[in-house]
Design a protein around this motif. Sequence first.
Motif, PDB file in Angstrom:
ATOM      1  N   GLN A 168       0.767  -1.265   0.042  1.00 29.44           N
ATOM      2  CA  GLN A 168       0.014  -0.205  -0.090  1.00 29.44           C
ATOM      3  C   GLN A 168       1.021   1.228  -0.138  1.00 29.44           C
ATOM      4  OE1 GLN A 168      -2.913  -0.431   3.267  1.00 29.44           O
ATOM      5  NE2 GLN A 168      -3.884  -1.988   2.433  1.00 29.44           N
ATOM      6  N   ILE A 169       1.012   1.788  -1.092  1.00 29.37           N
ATOM      7  CA  ILE A 169       1.977   3.012  -1.328  1.00 29.37           C
ATOM      8  C   ILE A 169       1.216   4.214  -1.838  1.00 29.37           C
ATOM      9  CG2 ILE A 169       3.982   3.599  -2.519  1.00 29.37           C
ATOM     10  CD1 ILE A 169       4.523   0.728  -2.997  1.00 29.37           C
ATOM     11  N   PRO A 170       1.212   5.030  -1.015  1.00 31.40           N
ATOM     12  CA  PRO A 170       0.386   6.477  -1.801  1.00 31.40           C
ATOM     13  C   PRO A 170       1.226   7.150  -2.959  1.00 31.40           C
ATOM     14  CG  PRO A 170       1.698   6.849   0.398  1.00 31.40           C
ATOM     15  CD  PRO A 170       1.856   5.550   0.074  1.00 31.40           C
ATOM     16  N   PHE A 171       0.783   7.731  -3.653  1.00 29.31           N
ATOM     17  CA  PHE A 171       1.457   8.779  -4.516  1.00 29.31           C
ATOM     18  C   PHE A 171       1.942  10.036  -3.676  1.00 29.31           C
ATOM     19  CE2 PHE A 171      -1.585   6.987  -7.518  1.00 29.31           C
ATOM     20  CZ  PHE A 171      -0.783   6.459  -8.450  1.00 29.31           C
ATOM     21  N   VAL A 172       3.216  10.307  -3.803  1.00 28.65           N
ATOM     22  CA  VAL A 172       3.840  11.327  -2.952  1.00 28.65           C
ATOM     23  C   VAL A 172       4.415  12.609  -3.848  1.00 28.65           C
ATOM     24  CG1 VAL A 172       5.619  11.951  -1.170  1.00 28.65           C
ATOM     25  CG2 VAL A 172       4.524   9.818  -1.107  1.00 28.65           C
ATOM     26  N   PHE A 173       3.277  13.502  -3.847  1.00 29.28           N
ATOM     27  CA  PHE A 173       3.544  14.796  -4.566  1.00 29.28           C
ATOM     28  C   PHE A 173       4.021  15.804  -3.505  1.00 29.28           C
ATOM     29  CE2 PHE A 173       0.652  12.461  -7.606  1.00 29.28           C
ATOM     30  CZ  PHE A 173       1.435  12.130  -8.498  1.00 29.28           C
ATOM     31  N   LYS A 174       5.265  16.325  -3.568  1.00 32.52           N
ATOM     32  CA  LYS A 174       5.528  17.416  -2.516  1.00 32.52           C
ATOM     33  C   LYS A 174       5.572  18.752  -3.320  1.00 32.52           C
ATOM     34  CE  LYS A 174       8.243  14.747   0.551  1.00 32.52           C
ATOM     35  NZ  LYS A 174       9.404  14.555   1.327  1.00 32.52           N
TER      36      LYS A 174
END
Length: 185
Positions: A168-174
């Motif tokens: 379960q990996i989120p999309f990480v947009f910083k």
Amino acid sequence: IRGCTFDGHYIALANNPSAYIQNGDNIRIENSHAKRIHTFWSAGQTQSRANSIDNVYCTGVHTFISGRQIGGVRGTPPTIRNVSIAGFCKQLLNLKTGFSGFSAYQSNFESLWSLGVSNTTWTSFNQCHIKFFKPTREISVPQYHFRSNSILSFNDCDIIYFSNCKLQIPFVFKSMRVNITGGNI
């Protein structure tokens, strides 16, 4: 530059690597192919405007566009349209410039590890299909899928993992702000 194959280069195109040569403006690569390239387009200076990449197919590219590799390391990126990246790509962008933004139109980016870093005035993906590399274990997951100090926009894009992940990996947009209009996640 039309109808060319770039194979096995460290940098396929070094655009305006020094402030002491003429401007690298109005350069267009179209209908071409690249494979086994570390960096496809490397822009060195801010005086590299109105450039574009159109209808290019790439396989095995580490970084598609870098503005932090040669020259003053603040190069202005080209606009891209109808680009297809297949096979593993470590990062699409590595940019740092206060003189322009980055835009991609109607392109297919497949098996990306990360969209990369785009410290520009804006970053925009329009009608793009973005498939991230499926991590096989937690250690191969990137810290972020995109990092920026400005606004990121996805307009009518598909943003997916290559297949259904067991992790379960989120999309990480910083980013300062992320705008998503239409499309699918």
